[in-house]
Scaffold this motif. Structure first.
Motif, PDB file in Angstrom:
ATOM      1  N   PHE A  89       0.802  -1.174   0.201  1.00 26.35           N
ATOM      2  CA  PHE A  89       0.526  -0.173  -0.165  1.00 26.35           C
ATOM      3  C   PHE A  89       0.505   1.692   0.342  1.00 26.35           C
ATOM      4  O   PHE A  89       1.791   1.313   0.590  1.00 26.35           O
ATOM      5  CB  PHE A  89      -1.049   0.194   1.156  1.00 26.35           C
ATOM      6  CG  PHE A  89      -2.292  -0.683   1.405  1.00 26.35           C
ATOM      7  CD1 PHE A  89      -3.676  -0.764   1.023  1.00 26.35           C
ATOM      8  CD2 PHE A  89      -1.390  -2.151   1.701  1.00 26.35           C
ATOM      9  CE1 PHE A  89      -4.671  -1.609   0.707  1.00 26.35           C
ATOM     10  CE2 PHE A  89      -3.432  -3.191   1.357  1.00 26.35           C
ATOM     11  CZ  PHE A  89      -3.674  -2.709   1.148  1.00 26.35           C
ATOM     12  N   GLY A  90       0.637   1.945  -0.761  1.00 26.86           N
ATOM     13  CA  GLY A  90       1.530   3.529  -0.820  1.00 26.86           C
ATOM     14  C   GLY A  90       1.227   4.250  -2.753  1.00 26.86           C
ATOM     15  O   GLY A  90       1.238   2.916  -3.502  1.00 26.86           O
ATOM     16  N   ALA A  91       1.962   5.647  -2.188  1.00 26.41           N
ATOM     17  CA  ALA A  91       1.806   6.039  -3.903  1.00 26.41           C
ATOM     18  C   ALA A  91       3.016   5.512  -4.881  1.00 26.41           C
ATOM     19  O   ALA A  91       4.197   4.695  -4.223  1.00 26.41           O
ATOM     20  CB  ALA A  91       2.127   7.587  -3.367  1.00 26.41           C
ATOM     21  N   VAL A 144      -3.168   3.817  -5.131  1.00 24.40           N
ATOM     22  CA  VAL A 144      -2.786   3.596  -3.386  1.00 24.40           C
ATOM     23  C   VAL A 144      -2.375   2.336  -3.833  1.00 24.40           C
ATOM     24  O   VAL A 144      -1.445   1.402  -2.544  1.00 24.40           O
ATOM     25  CB  VAL A 144      -3.386   4.367  -1.948  1.00 24.40           C
ATOM     26  CG1 VAL A 144      -2.968   3.339  -1.278  1.00 24.40           C
ATOM     27  CG2 VAL A 144      -3.777   5.492  -2.295  1.00 24.40           C
ATOM     28  N   GLN A 192       3.442  -0.897   4.181  1.00 18.57           N
ATOM     29  CA  GLN A 192       3.145   0.367   4.078  1.00 18.57           C
ATOM     30  C   GLN A 192       4.354   1.080   3.476  1.00 18.57           C
ATOM     31  O   GLN A 192       4.996   0.434   4.432  1.00 18.57           O
ATOM     32  CB  GLN A 192       2.581   1.055   5.175  1.00 18.57           C
ATOM     33  CG  GLN A 192       1.465   0.125   5.284  1.00 18.57           C
ATOM     34  CD  GLN A 192      -0.141   0.469   5.136  1.00 18.57           C
ATOM     35  OE1 GLN A 192      -0.156   1.176   4.048  1.00 18.57           O
ATOM     36  NE2 GLN A 192      -0.823  -0.455   5.580  1.00 18.57           N
ATOM     37  N   ALA A 195       5.037   7.602   4.086  1.00 19.04           N
ATOM     38  CA  ALA A 195       4.213   8.687   3.578  1.00 19.04           C
ATOM     39  C   ALA A 195       4.910   9.879   2.700  1.00 19.04           C
ATOM     40  O   ALA A 195       5.645  10.278   3.795  1.00 19.04           O
ATOM     41  CB  ALA A 195       3.016   8.930   4.557  1.00 19.04           C
ATOM     42  N   TYR A 199       0.024  13.209  -1.116  1.00 19.91           N
ATOM     43  CA  TYR A 199      -0.534  11.880  -1.309  1.00 19.91           C
ATOM     44  C   TYR A 199      -1.813  11.544  -0.484  1.00 19.91           C
ATOM     45  O   TYR A 199      -2.473  10.450  -0.707  1.00 19.91           O
ATOM     46  CB  TYR A 199      -0.245  10.480  -1.993  1.00 19.91           C
ATOM     47  CG  TYR A 199       1.210  11.095  -3.305  1.00 19.91           C
ATOM     48  CD1 TYR A 199       0.423  10.825  -3.972  1.00 19.91           C
ATOM     49  CD2 TYR A 199       2.095  11.110  -2.661  1.00 19.91           C
ATOM     50  CE1 TYR A 199       1.069  10.485  -5.416  1.00 19.91           C
ATOM     51  CE2 TYR A 199       3.186  11.181  -3.764  1.00 19.91           C
ATOM     52  CZ  TYR A 199       2.589  10.781  -4.977  1.00 19.91           C
ATOM     53  OH  TYR A 199       3.371  11.294  -6.668  1.00 19.91           O
ATOM     54  N   LYS A 203      -5.409   9.071  -0.542  1.00 15.84           N
ATOM     55  CA  LYS A 203      -5.623   8.075   0.489  1.00 15.84           C
ATOM     56  C   LYS A 203      -7.108   8.041   0.996  1.00 15.84           C
ATOM     57  O   LYS A 203      -7.265   6.722   1.368  1.00 15.84           O
ATOM     58  CB  LYS A 203      -3.824   8.213   1.388  1.00 15.84           C
ATOM     59  CG  LYS A 203      -2.216   7.226   0.844  1.00 15.84           C
ATOM     60  CD  LYS A 203      -1.896   7.420   1.366  1.00 15.84           C
ATOM     61  CE  LYS A 203      -0.070   7.257   1.107  1.00 15.84           C
ATOM     62  NZ  LYS A 203       0.720   7.272   1.797  1.00 15.84           N
ATOM     63  N   LYS A 204      -6.411   9.523   1.362  1.00 20.53           N
ATOM     64  CA  LYS A 204      -8.187   9.690   2.632  1.00 20.53           C
ATOM     65  C   LYS A 204      -9.564   9.257   1.210  1.00 20.53           C
ATOM     66  O   LYS A 204     -10.453   8.783   2.085  1.00 20.53           O
ATOM     67  CB  LYS A 204      -8.359  10.665   2.527  1.00 20.53           C
ATOM     68  CG  LYS A 204      -9.212  11.438   3.654  1.00 20.53           C
ATOM     69  CD  LYS A 204      -8.952  13.207   4.163  1.00 20.53           C
ATOM     70  CE  LYS A 204      -9.917  13.029   5.251  1.00 20.53           C
ATOM     71  NZ  LYS A 204     -11.308  13.031   4.437  1.00 20.53           N
ATOM     72  N   PHE A 206      -9.339   7.320  -1.216  1.00 24.32           N
ATOM     73  CA  PHE A 206      -9.046   5.684  -1.020  1.00 24.32           C
ATOM     74  C   PHE A 206      -9.674   5.228  -0.046  1.00 24.32           C
ATOM     75  O   PHE A 206     -10.966   3.739   0.024  1.00 24.32           O
ATOM     76  CB  PHE A 206      -8.252   5.339  -1.856  1.00 24.32           C
ATOM     77  CG  PHE A 206      -7.774   3.829  -1.515  1.00 24.32           C
ATOM     78  CD1 PHE A 206      -8.593   3.000  -3.015  1.00 24.32           C
ATOM     79  CD2 PHE A 206      -7.395   3.236  -0.781  1.00 24.32           C
ATOM     80  CE1 PHE A 206      -8.479   1.580  -2.654  1.00 24.32           C
ATOM     81  CE2 PHE A 206      -7.316   1.817  -0.520  1.00 24.32           C
ATOM     82  CZ  PHE A 206      -6.961   1.063  -1.625  1.00 24.32           C
ATOM     83  N   PHE A 207      -9.449   5.253   1.516  1.00 25.73           N
ATOM     84  CA  PHE A 207     -10.014   4.424   2.579  1.00 25.73           C
ATOM     85  C   PHE A 207     -11.461   5.016   2.442  1.00 25.73           C
ATOM     86  O   PHE A 207     -11.892   4.247   2.783  1.00 25.73           O
ATOM     87  CB  PHE A 207      -8.906   4.625   3.941  1.00 25.73           C
ATOM     88  CG  PHE A 207      -7.345   3.745   3.388  1.00 25.73           C
ATOM     89  CD1 PHE A 207      -7.532   2.816   3.387  1.00 25.73           C
ATOM     90  CD2 PHE A 207      -6.117   4.548   2.648  1.00 25.73           C
ATOM     91  CE1 PHE A 207      -6.252   2.483   3.440  1.00 25.73           C
ATOM     92  CE2 PHE A 207      -5.400   3.929   2.608  1.00 25.73           C
ATOM     93  CZ  PHE A 207      -5.188   2.867   2.632  1.00 25.73           C
TER      94      PHE A 207
END
Length: 272
Positions: A89-91, A144, A192, A195, A199, A203-204, A206-207
């Protein structure tokens, strides 16, 4: 007649759920895991019907050795379920070289090594079913999860090609493409990135987009997988979960509309 099933990543999640379902109905299972202690409960319950093997699928030689041991032990291998993998998970910008390589080493190359080891066994038998656990993210993408998306797109491309190459050997090939399920994939087994604040809004969003109903119950998948294994004419693409079909068909409809919009420009580029 009972089948011999070789499952990678059987320590938890889908792999363990499906291994137990297969054992309960009388099949024999070769269950691989990085740590076979996680399989002690299945060994206690099912005894000689399960062969636990320690395996890190990223080790090509070890993958071939595990398949050879399974073949020697049970005499044949009817089904491969390539399930080992994890989520990153991550950009994309945040992803380190080590993280990117490890994602591909496990999700793609690990699957490739076990597939390469299994094919000669099934080719000799003139029968078998190779099941690759991919994802709807091998067909569409979400932010993400860039490297995870890429690993599953690679799995899908490899597997579609494999299906055409081994069909004449009596080997069926399927991709299981789940939507999100409440397994360790997004929990304890996930990795993860570090961060980058820029981004945070992506991410906000997305979740927040995922509702509790978006996530399937992994225990409920066993019957569907047993039906896939038992099918005389299994599909190449098998979407798992109720979110998968509407999501995929919506995205593909948009793609086709875009193809149509640009088809004349593209055709003119052919030159004659």
């Amino acid at each position: 007649m009972s089948k011999i099933i070789f499952i990678t990543g059987a320590s938890r999640g889908f792999g363990k759920i499906w291994a137990k379902a297969l054992l309960k109905r009388g099949d024999k299972v070769v269950a691989t895991a990085r740590n076979t202690d996680s399989l002690n409960d299945l060994v206690a319950e099912f005894g000689d019907a399960i062969l636990p093997l320690q395996l890190d699928v990223t080790n090509r030689a070890a993958s071939f050795a595990a398949v050879a041991k399974a073949k020697e032990h049970f005499g044949r291998i009817d089904v491969l379920i390539n399930n080992a993998g994890f989520g990153l998970f991550g950009a994309i910008e945040e992803t380190t070289e080590e993280q990117a390589r490890q994602q591909m080493e496990t999700n793609f190359f690990g699957l490739l090594w076990v597939t390469q080891a299994i094919v000669p066994v099934m080719r000799e038998q003139q029968s078998g079913h190779i099941i690759q656990v991919s994802s709807i993210l091998g067909l569409v993408t979400l932010p993400v999860l860039g490297l995870y998306n890429a690993s599953k797109y690679a799995v899908n491309g490899l597997t579609e090609t494999l299906a055409t190459e081994v069909k004449d050997f009596g080997i069926n090939v399927s991709l299981i493409e789940p939507n999100g399920f409440s397994t360790d994939w997004s929990g304890a087994s996930a990795v993860q990135t570090e961060a980058i604040e820029a981004y945070a809004p992506v991410k906000k969003a997305f979740f927040e987009a995922a509702t509790p109903d978006s996530w399937g119950n992994p225990e409920a998948t066993a019957d569907a997988v047993l039906q896939l294994i038992d099918s005389q004419n299994p599909p190449l693409h098998f979407l798992l979960g109720k979110v998968a079909y509407p999501f995929i068909t919506s995205v593909y409809a948009d793609r086709i509309a875009q193809f149509d919009e640009w088809k004349e420009v593209g055709a003119a580029a052919h030159g004659h």
